[in-house]
Design a protein around this motif. Structure first.
Motif, PDB file in Angstrom:
ATOM      1  N   ASN A 192      -1.049  36.172  41.247  1.00 30.45           N
ATOM      2  CA  ASN A 192       0.236  36.541  40.656  1.00 30.45           C
ATOM      3  C   ASN A 192       0.621  35.479  39.624  1.00 30.45           C
ATOM      4  OD1 ASN A 192       1.589  39.033  42.081  1.00 30.45           O
ATOM      5  ND2 ASN A 192       0.575  37.893  43.722  1.00 30.45           N
ATOM      6  N   ASN A 193       1.880  35.443  39.278  1.00 30.63           N
ATOM      7  CA  ASN A 193       2.354  34.473  38.291  1.00 30.63           C
ATOM      8  C   ASN A 193       3.500  33.635  38.837  1.00 30.63           C
ATOM      9  OD1 ASN A 193       0.621  35.320  36.060  1.00 30.63           O
ATOM     10  ND2 ASN A 193       1.843  37.190  36.027  1.00 30.63           N
ATOM     11  N   PHE A 194       3.486  33.389  40.124  1.00 32.81           N
ATOM     12  CA  PHE A 194       4.518  32.545  40.708  1.00 32.81           C
ATOM     13  C   PHE A 194       4.384  31.130  40.153  1.00 32.81           C
ATOM     14  CE2 PHE A 194       3.913  35.760  44.150  1.00 32.81           C
ATOM     15  CZ  PHE A 194       5.157  36.358  44.022  1.00 32.81           C
ATOM     16  N   ALA A 195       5.503  30.577  39.720  1.00 37.71           N
ATOM     17  CA  ALA A 195       5.424  29.328  38.968  1.00 37.71           C
ATOM     18  C   ALA A 195       6.164  28.170  39.608  1.00 37.71           C
ATOM     19  CB  ALA A 195       5.965  29.545  37.553  1.00 37.71           C
ATOM     20  N   ILE A 196       7.140  28.426  40.449  1.00 34.01           N
ATOM     21  CA  ILE A 196       7.961  27.343  40.995  1.00 34.01           C
ATOM     22  C   ILE A 196       7.591  27.137  42.452  1.00 34.01           C
ATOM     23  CG2 ILE A 196      10.319  26.529  41.365  1.00 34.01           C
ATOM     24  CD1 ILE A 196      11.195  28.490  39.193  1.00 34.01           C
ATOM     25  N   PRO A 197       7.113  25.952  42.810  1.00 28.15           N
ATOM     26  CA  PRO A 197       6.591  25.743  44.168  1.00 28.15           C
ATOM     27  C   PRO A 197       7.634  25.343  45.200  1.00 28.15           C
ATOM     28  CG  PRO A 197       6.184  23.815  42.838  1.00 28.15           C
ATOM     29  CD  PRO A 197       6.934  24.787  41.962  1.00 28.15           C
ATOM     30  N   SER A 198       8.893  25.772  45.029  1.00 27.90           N
ATOM     31  CA  SER A 198       9.919  25.398  46.016  1.00 27.90           C
ATOM     32  C   SER A 198       9.530  25.864  47.411  1.00 27.90           C
ATOM     33  CB  SER A 198      11.263  26.012  45.616  1.00 27.90           C
ATOM     34  OG  SER A 198      11.668  25.551  44.348  1.00 27.90           O
ATOM     35  N   PHE A 199       8.910  27.025  47.480  1.00 32.50           N
ATOM     36  CA  PHE A 199       8.472  27.561  48.766  1.00 32.50           C
ATOM     37  C   PHE A 199       7.506  26.590  49.447  1.00 32.50           C
ATOM     38  CE2 PHE A 199       4.878  29.990  50.681  1.00 32.50           C
ATOM     39  CZ  PHE A 199       5.502  30.319  51.868  1.00 32.50           C
ATOM     40  N   LEU A 200       6.585  26.010  48.648  1.00 33.81           N
ATOM     41  CA  LEU A 200       5.633  25.062  49.228  1.00 33.81           C
ATOM     42  C   LEU A 200       6.342  23.837  49.773  1.00 33.81           C
ATOM     43  CD1 LEU A 200       2.749  25.156  46.588  1.00 33.81           C
ATOM     44  CD2 LEU A 200       2.966  26.455  48.699  1.00 33.81           C
ATOM     45  N   ARG A 201       7.334  23.373  49.048  1.00 35.21           N
ATOM     46  CA  ARG A 201       8.059  22.187  49.506  1.00 35.21           C
ATOM     47  C   ARG A 201       8.893  22.503  50.743  1.00 35.21           C
ATOM     48  NH1 ARG A 201       7.498  21.610  44.074  1.00 35.21           N
ATOM     49  NH2 ARG A 201       6.543  19.643  43.444  1.00 35.21           N
ATOM     50  N   GLU A 202       9.406  23.732  50.803  1.00 37.44           N
ATOM     51  CA  GLU A 202      10.160  24.132  51.990  1.00 37.44           C
ATOM     52  C   GLU A 202       9.238  24.196  53.202  1.00 37.44           C
ATOM     53  OE1 GLU A 202      13.765  25.274  53.926  1.00 37.44           O
ATOM     54  OE2 GLU A 202      13.297  24.345  52.006  1.00 37.44           O
ATOM     55  N   ILE A 203       7.990  24.614  52.965  1.00 32.54           N
ATOM     56  CA  ILE A 203       7.020  24.611  54.059  1.00 32.54           C
ATOM     57  C   ILE A 203       6.874  23.204  54.624  1.00 32.54           C
ATOM     58  CG2 ILE A 203       4.542  24.774  54.544  1.00 32.54           C
ATOM     59  CD1 ILE A 203       4.414  27.286  52.948  1.00 32.54           C
ATOM     60  N   SER A 204       6.840  22.215  53.726  1.00 35.65           N
ATOM     61  CA  SER A 204       6.691  20.834  54.175  1.00 35.65           C
ATOM     62  C   SER A 204       7.843  20.416  55.066  1.00 35.65           C
ATOM     63  CB  SER A 204       6.618  19.911  52.952  1.00 35.65           C
ATOM     64  OG  SER A 204       5.493  20.228  52.161  1.00 35.65           O
ATOM     65  N   VAL A 205       9.042  20.917  54.764  1.00 38.10           N
ATOM     66  CA  VAL A 205      10.237  20.546  55.530  1.00 38.10           C
ATOM     67  C   VAL A 205      10.315  21.334  56.821  1.00 38.10           C
ATOM     68  CG1 VAL A 205      12.755  20.506  55.500  1.00 38.10           C
ATOM     69  CG2 VAL A 205      11.472  19.903  53.435  1.00 38.10           C
ATOM     70  N   GLU A 206       9.922  22.595  56.764  1.00 44.37           N
ATOM     71  CA  GLU A 206      10.107  23.509  57.890  1.00 44.37           C
ATOM     72  C   GLU A 206       8.819  23.746  58.677  1.00 44.37           C
ATOM     73  OE1 GLU A 206      12.988  24.506  58.747  1.00 44.37           O
ATOM     74  OE2 GLU A 206      14.189  24.031  56.977  1.00 44.37           O
ATOM     75  N   LEU A 207       7.995  22.730  58.808  1.00 46.56           N
ATOM     76  CA  LEU A 207       6.722  22.917  59.495  1.00 46.56           C
ATOM     77  C   LEU A 207       6.885  23.424  60.916  1.00 46.56           C
ATOM     78  CD1 LEU A 207       4.597  19.858  58.324  1.00 46.56           C
ATOM     79  CD2 LEU A 207       4.292  22.249  57.742  1.00 46.56           C
ATOM     80  N   GLY A 208       7.964  23.040  61.559  1.00 49.40           N
ATOM     81  CA  GLY A 208       8.183  23.467  62.929  1.00 49.40           C
ATOM     82  C   GLY A 208       8.366  24.963  63.060  1.00 49.40           C
ATOM     83  N   ASN A 209       8.847  25.610  61.984  1.00 53.10           N
ATOM     84  CA  ASN A 209       9.051  27.057  62.025  1.00 53.10           C
ATOM     85  C   ASN A 209       7.758  27.833  61.844  1.00 53.10           C
ATOM     86  OD1 ASN A 209      11.797  26.823  62.422  1.00 53.10           O
ATOM     87  ND2 ASN A 209      12.280  26.868  60.237  1.00 53.10           N
ATOM     88  N   LEU A 210       6.771  27.232  61.172  1.00 54.99           N
ATOM     89  CA  LEU A 210       5.526  27.937  60.882  1.00 54.99           C
ATOM     90  C   LEU A 210       4.426  27.476  61.830  1.00 54.99           C
ATOM     91  CD1 LEU A 210       5.667  27.844  56.988  1.00 54.99           C
ATOM     92  CD2 LEU A 210       6.056  29.805  58.457  1.00 54.99           C
ATOM     93  N   ASN A 211       4.730  27.514  63.103  1.00 53.51           N
ATOM     94  CA  ASN A 211       3.778  26.999  64.087  1.00 53.51           C
ATOM     95  C   ASN A 211       2.738  28.032  64.504  1.00 53.51           C
ATOM     96  OD1 ASN A 211       5.360  28.681  65.595  1.00 53.51           O
ATOM     97  ND2 ASN A 211       6.276  27.067  66.860  1.00 53.51           N
ATOM     98  N   LYS A 212       2.704  29.181  63.792  1.00 53.99           N
ATOM     99  CA  LYS A 212       1.667  30.181  64.062  1.00 53.99           C
ATOM    100  C   LYS A 212       0.862  30.520  62.820  1.00 53.99           C
ATOM    101  CE  LYS A 212       4.101  32.390  67.923  1.00 53.99           C
ATOM    102  NZ  LYS A 212       4.650  33.663  68.475  1.00 53.99           N
ATOM    103  N   LEU A 213       1.174  29.900  61.689  1.00 47.33           N
ATOM    104  CA  LEU A 213       0.523  30.245  60.427  1.00 47.33           C
ATOM    105  C   LEU A 213      -0.954  29.862  60.462  1.00 47.33           C
ATOM    106  CD1 LEU A 213       1.183  31.437  57.628  1.00 47.33           C
ATOM    107  CD2 LEU A 213       1.466  29.106  56.797  1.00 47.33           C
ATOM    108  N   GLN A 214      -1.812  30.853  60.213  1.00 50.91           N
ATOM    109  CA  GLN A 214      -3.258  30.643  60.250  1.00 50.91           C
ATOM    110  C   GLN A 214      -3.901  30.713  58.863  1.00 50.91           C
ATOM    111  OE1 GLN A 214      -4.752  33.612  62.939  1.00 50.91           O
ATOM    112  NE2 GLN A 214      -3.608  32.806  64.693  1.00 50.91           N
ATOM    113  N   ARG A 215      -3.344  31.535  57.979  1.00 55.02           N
ATOM    114  CA  ARG A 215      -3.942  31.726  56.650  1.00 55.02           C
ATOM    115  C   ARG A 215      -2.856  31.595  55.580  1.00 55.02           C
ATOM    116  NH1 ARG A 215      -8.946  34.229  56.412  1.00 55.02           N
ATOM    117  NH2 ARG A 215      -8.435  35.076  54.373  1.00 55.02           N
TER     118      ARG A 215
END
Length: 569
Positions: A132-155
């Motif tokens: 796609n053409n997603f350009a702003i990585p805020s989502f990636l940085r939020e992942i770094s902060v919210e790691l506890g919420n994504l405790n099932k992410l495999q891919r």
């Protein structure tokens, strides 16, 4: 669907009121429907209006295209709208899909920012927004902060977008990840110094074609399940970690296009021979400046592809290379890298190809190279080799292409050879008659040598020949009549020989005062009464109707083949 949503909503409201609690909205299937309709409203284009026709409140949400619901909770668990040619943005409403397990938006033209609300979906196991053409990585940085919420992410697949800035360190610490891909973005900075310690069960890592720098720590082997590692086309430096040899499941390792270096003995290559499942190894374009170690023969028979172009390998080709009986593609040559990363994971490995070109390899070609029974292409040009190619090369029946420089070869046994190129040598005397044995050849290039004498008529027996170059030699005499049988021939280059004698009788001599490059497309080959082909290069002829003496029409001949003397008017 509107009525069912109202009825479903009434149940939790009744329960809440019955227990005299405060009125709070409880997420349900209607919450999911509202989120999807919000997504639909943010899409400006979709192929065949597929969402407009299919995502409708008049039909059950679980029957919508790309939607999967759980039977137990009647909630959306999977959203797959990949390859629908969608144009638009992703609204934050998707963060309301609290039961979402799988999110696929790959290969569309979505842009803008991935909503940070996605990082709050605790059940997510898969996120794929590749292509796609997603350009702003805020989502990636939020992942770094919210790691506890994504405790099932495999891919997590973020490849081929426009993410910029530093690669968030947090994504390397998602302990449940098995697959991480963010190739073909513009992420910069370094990877963590303890890379591997936060992803113990990672199996596939793709971070190619970014602007990443720094060292790769030996801790990478803590991700002990790694099968695929692609770090290519970045600016990584430092030594190649010898700990990679501890990855017993490793199948594919691509380190090409960086600035890794090695000690003289290239011990990191030796360590990789411990990876008995390794099928693909690529480290070209680095600054190894090492000798070609004899340990190369210790790789298992599972190794099929060995690529090391332009990495300053030097010394003799070790005889142990003959032990790589499973290899079908060996590349030690130099070429200008053009990384188009639909190929960042080479699913289509070029079969049976061996290139040993433009390194600093010297000495003789060892006879053991003939042990490579699957060898399909051999390029030995641009090195400092001497002597001749072992005669046993003619026994490799799989060989289809051969490129030589400063070498001679016995070609009599190569009956199935498709491409034969011995250009840019100093080969002299006459063209050998045994070249007529190359009955399967489509390309023969003898240019830029010192061949003299007449063109052998036996070349006319190569009826599959498509491209023939005899340029830059000292050939003389007429073109053999047997060339009339070369009905498949489309390109013939006789430039820079004893030209006039060669070109006489074939077509108007004034077209070939300098060069003999003929347009041999079917339209320019005429048949006489005996059905013998004759070349008729129409030069700059024009189409004239009856009675016309001047007309502006297209040129009949192919511009690229018009004789140079005609083009310079």
């Amino acid at each position: 669907m509107g009525r069912s949503c109202n009825l479903l909503f009434a149940v939790p409201v009744f329960i809440l009121l019955h227990h005299d609690t405060s009125l709070v909205l409880v997420p349900n299937i209607c919450t999911d429907e509202a989120a999807l309709l919000a997504l639909k409203s943010h899409i400006s284009y979709h192929r065949n209006n597929i969402l407009a026709r299919n995502w409708s409140s008049s039909t059950p949400i679980c029957s919508w295209i790309g939607i999967t619901c759980s039977t137990r909770h009647l909630r959306v668990t999977a959203l797959d709208i990949s390859r629908l040619e969608l144009h638009g943005t992703i609204p934050p409403h998707l963060g309301n899909h609290s039961f979402l397990v799988s999110l696929r938006i790959s290969n569309n033209s979505c842009y803008g920012e991935l909503p940070v609300e996605l990082a709050h979906l605790q059940r997510l196991k898969l996120i794929s927004v590749t292509g796609n053409n997603f350009a702003i990585p805020s989502f990636l940085r939020e992942i770094s902060v919210e790691l506890g919420n994504l405790n099932k992410l495999q891919r997590l697949a973020l490849t081929r977008n426009k993410f910029t800035g530093s690669a968030p360190a947090g994504i390397f610490n998602i302990s449940t990840l098995q697959f991480l891909a963010f190739s073909e973005n513009k992420l910069s900075g370094t990877v963590p110094s303890d890379l591997g310690r936060g992803m113990l069960i990672l199996e596939k890592l793709y971070c190619a074609a970014n602007i990443l720098t720094g060292f790769i720590s030996s801790s990478i082997s803590n991700s002990w399940k790694l099968r695929i590692v692609d770090l290519s086309v970045n600016s990584f430096t430092g030594p190649i970690p010898e700990s990679l040899g501890n990855l017993k499941y490793l199948e594919h390792l691509n380190l090409a296009g960086n600035t890794f270096f090695s000690e003289t003995t290239f011990s990191s290559l030796t360590s990789l021979t411990n990876c008995r499942n390794l099928r693909v190894l690529s480290f070209g374009g680095n600054q190894l400046d090492s000798t070609f170690p004899t340990s190369v023969g210790n790789f298992s028979n599972s190794l099929q592809t060995f690529k090391a172009p332009d990495c300053k390998l030097k010394g003799n080709i070790p005889k142990e290379i003959g032990d790589l009986t499973g290899v079908i593609h060996m590349s030690l040559h130099y070429y200008e890298l053009t990384w188009t990363y639909s190929k960042y994971y080479p699913k289509h490995v070029e079969p049976s190809r061996t290139l040993v070109k433009s390194n600093k390899i010297e000495g003789f070609i060892p006879d053991v190279i003939c042990n490579l029974k699957n060898l399909g292409a051999l390029d030995l040009s641009g090195n400092q080799l001497s002597g001749s190619v072992p005669p046993c090369i003619g026994n490799i029946t799989s060989l289809r292409t051969i490129y030589l420089a400063r070498l001679t070869a016995s070609i009599g046994g190569l009956h199935d050879l498709i491409e034969f190129n011995i250009s840019s040598n100093l080969l002299s005397e006459t063209i050998p008659q045994e070249i007529g044995n190359l009955k399967a050849a489509t390309l023969v290039d003898l240019s830029k040598n010192i061949f003299s004498g007449k063109i052998p008529s036996i070349l006319g027996g190569l009826d599959k020949l498509f491209n023939l170059s005899l340029a830059h030699n000292r050939l003389n005499g007429p073109i053999p009549d047997s060339f009339g049988k070369l009905l498949a021939l489309e390109f013939l280059d006789l430039c820079y020989n004893n030209r006039c004698s060669i070109c006489n009788g074939l077509s108007p001599q004034r077209f070939f005062n300098t060069c003999g490059v003929f347009d041999l497309k079917p339209n320019n080959v005429l048949l006489d009464q005996e059905m013998v082909g004759h070349v008729s290069d129409f030069g700059i002829a024009k189409l004239l109707s009856k009675g016309e003496a001047f007309v502006q029409t297209r040129t009949i001949a192919t511009i690229g083949y018009i004789a140079p003397g005609i083009q310079t008017f």
